[in-house]
Design an enzyme around this catalytic site. Sequence first.
Site, PDB file in Angstrom:
ATOM      1  N   PRO A  77       0.815  -1.219   0.000  1.00 36.90           N
ATOM      2  CA  PRO A  77       0.000   0.000   0.000  1.00 36.90           C
ATOM      3  C   PRO A  77       0.848   1.268   0.000  1.00 36.90           C
ATOM      4  CG  PRO A  77      -0.109  -1.102   2.144  1.00 36.90           C
ATOM      5  CD  PRO A  77       0.677  -2.007   1.241  1.00 36.90           C
ATOM      6  N   ASP A  78       0.330   2.325  -0.626  1.00 39.32           N
ATOM      7  CA  ASP A  78       1.020   3.625  -0.560  1.00 39.32           C
ATOM      8  C   ASP A  78       0.574   4.353   0.707  1.00 39.32           C
ATOM      9  OD1 ASP A  78      -1.547   4.421  -1.178  1.00 39.32           O
ATOM     10  OD2 ASP A  78      -1.090   5.176  -3.177  1.00 39.32           O
ATOM     11  N   PHE A  79       0.932   5.626   0.840  1.00 39.51           N
ATOM     12  CA  PHE A  79       0.492   6.421   1.993  1.00 39.51           C
ATOM     13  C   PHE A  79      -0.865   7.081   1.720  1.00 39.51           C
ATOM     14  CE2 PHE A  79       4.841   7.619   4.122  1.00 39.51           C
ATOM     15  CZ  PHE A  79       4.891   6.360   4.686  1.00 39.51           C
ATOM     16  N   ARG A  80      -0.918   7.822   0.566  1.00 42.52           N
ATOM     17  CA  ARG A  80      -2.029   8.759   0.384  1.00 42.52           C
ATOM     18  C   ARG A  80      -3.048   8.341  -0.668  1.00 42.52           C
ATOM     19  NH1 ARG A  80       2.656  11.090   1.252  1.00 42.52           N
ATOM     20  NH2 ARG A  80       2.877  12.442   3.084  1.00 42.52           N
TER      21      ARG A  80
ATOM     22  N   GLN B 164      11.685   7.041  -3.833  1.00 37.10           N
ATOM     23  CA  GLN B 164      11.325   7.334  -2.439  1.00 37.10           C
ATOM     24  C   GLN B 164      10.959   6.033  -1.725  1.00 37.10           C
ATOM     25  OE1 GLN B 164       8.575  10.990  -2.336  1.00 37.10           O
ATOM     26  NE2 GLN B 164       8.482  10.369  -4.466  1.00 37.10           N
ATOM     27  N   ASN B 165      10.911   4.939  -2.491  1.00 37.55           N
ATOM     28  CA  ASN B 165      10.426   3.674  -1.925  1.00 37.55           C
ATOM     29  C   ASN B 165      11.518   2.953  -1.151  1.00 37.55           C
ATOM     30  OD1 ASN B 165       8.070   4.317  -3.096  1.00 37.55           O
ATOM     31  ND2 ASN B 165       8.306   2.962  -4.858  1.00 37.55           N
TER      32      ASN B 165
ATOM     33  N   ASP C  57      11.156  -0.452  -0.605  1.00 44.91           N
ATOM     34  CA  ASP C  57      10.837  -1.872  -0.789  1.00 44.91           C
ATOM     35  C   ASP C  57      11.826  -2.637  -1.658  1.00 44.91           C
ATOM     36  OD1 ASP C  57      10.220  -1.026  -3.411  1.00 44.91           O
ATOM     37  OD2 ASP C  57       8.101  -0.829  -2.974  1.00 44.91           O
TER      38      ASP C  57
ATOM     39  N   HIS D 253      15.171   7.437   0.513  1.00 47.86           N
ATOM     40  CA  HIS D 253      14.593   7.216   1.851  1.00 47.86           C
ATOM     41  C   HIS D 253      15.115   5.920   2.477  1.00 47.86           C
ATOM     42  CE1 HIS D 253      11.000  10.071   0.821  1.00 47.86           C
ATOM     43  NE2 HIS D 253      12.123  10.715   1.089  1.00 47.86           N
TER      44      HIS D 253
ATOM     45  N   CYS E 284      25.417   2.170  19.495  1.00 50.74           N
ATOM     46  CA  CYS E 284      26.840   1.969  19.203  1.00 50.74           C
ATOM     47  C   CYS E 284      27.159   1.959  17.711  1.00 50.74           C
ATOM     48  CB  CYS E 284      27.352   0.671  19.849  1.00 50.74           C
ATOM     49  SG  CYS E 284      26.754  -0.821  19.026  1.00 50.74           S
TER      50      CYS E 284
ATOM     51  N   CYS F 227      20.491  -4.537  20.285  1.00 44.81           N
ATOM     52  CA  CYS F 227      21.854  -4.806  19.819  1.00 44.81           C
ATOM     53  C   CYS F 227      22.516  -5.883  20.683  1.00 44.81           C
ATOM     54  CB  CYS F 227      22.649  -3.501  19.900  1.00 44.81           C
ATOM     55  SG  CYS F 227      24.354  -3.640  19.387  1.00 44.81           S
TER      56      CYS F 227
END
Length: 256
Positions: free
Chosen positions: A36-39, A107-108, A110, A125, A136, A157
Amino acid sequence: MKYNHETILKCASMVKEAESIAVLSGAGVSTSSGIPDFRGPNGIYRRKYDIEPERIFDIDFFSRDPAFFFKFHREFLKALKEVSPSYTHRFLTALEREGSLKGIVTQNIDALHHKAGSKNVLEIHGGVWKSTCLSCGKSYDYETSWKKTMEEEIPHCEKCGGVIKPDIVFFGEDVKHLEESRSIISQADLLLVLGSSLTVVPAALLPSCCNGKIVVVNKGDVSGAYLSPNRIDLRIDGDLDEFFGDLNEELNLTIQ
Ligand code: CNA
């Protein structure tokens, strides 16, 4: 609004004439793969969560409550295992193979452009393929961080006990490869802006570096705040896979 055949022919001739093409891709190129996208109409921002969805990738919120993000992230990682590149990802790989596509700025997070076989991809991104301890700086490969994310509510960690965060750029963090992205886009004589609402800066500002022609393919509105509609040479409001399928009737690239 469905595009017509004249639009396809116009875009095909722009692609054929261009010696150097750049792409700026957004979440819309991966929706047909099942991410799914955001908008968009079925985007993450339209869903009901315990918090406002905008905060899932907010670095301040993550610092206060990492557990919420990891709950979301576990589902994302599981979904990612099942998905394959879309027709659009594979079309772009073919265009790069043919020689004119010089780089994809995405911008993906995935990695589907890589999975489709594209070589010159700048993930501004970041991505889920590496994680880093916030205390660390110890780096974790995909397999180890995957296992830790599935087994621990908040992955910690092994060396210092700090929180391990995937190398995704959250809102409030600096994007990656900005200068290189500007350089690829400014040298292109054609920029394809694909599946992005152009609302997230500084990514949304990148098309304004373009000195060549700009084609925008996006189903639904694209913000005019960072890219003036007057600067767009061709605007296609439609489904990406359908559009590139129709475009390839004219270009005849071999799609693998
Ligand atoms: P966005 O703001 O969600 O916009 C996506 C746009 O694509 C919307 O306008 C949709 O209508 C449009 N769209 C969706 N499906 C299609 C389709 N099949 N054909 C044509 N258009 C379509 O996403 P942006 O990329 O503009 O915003 C940037 C954010 C989204 C970045 O920070 C990403 O990391 C983030 N994101 C990435 C993924 C991913 O990696 N696949 C998924 C969700 C969000």
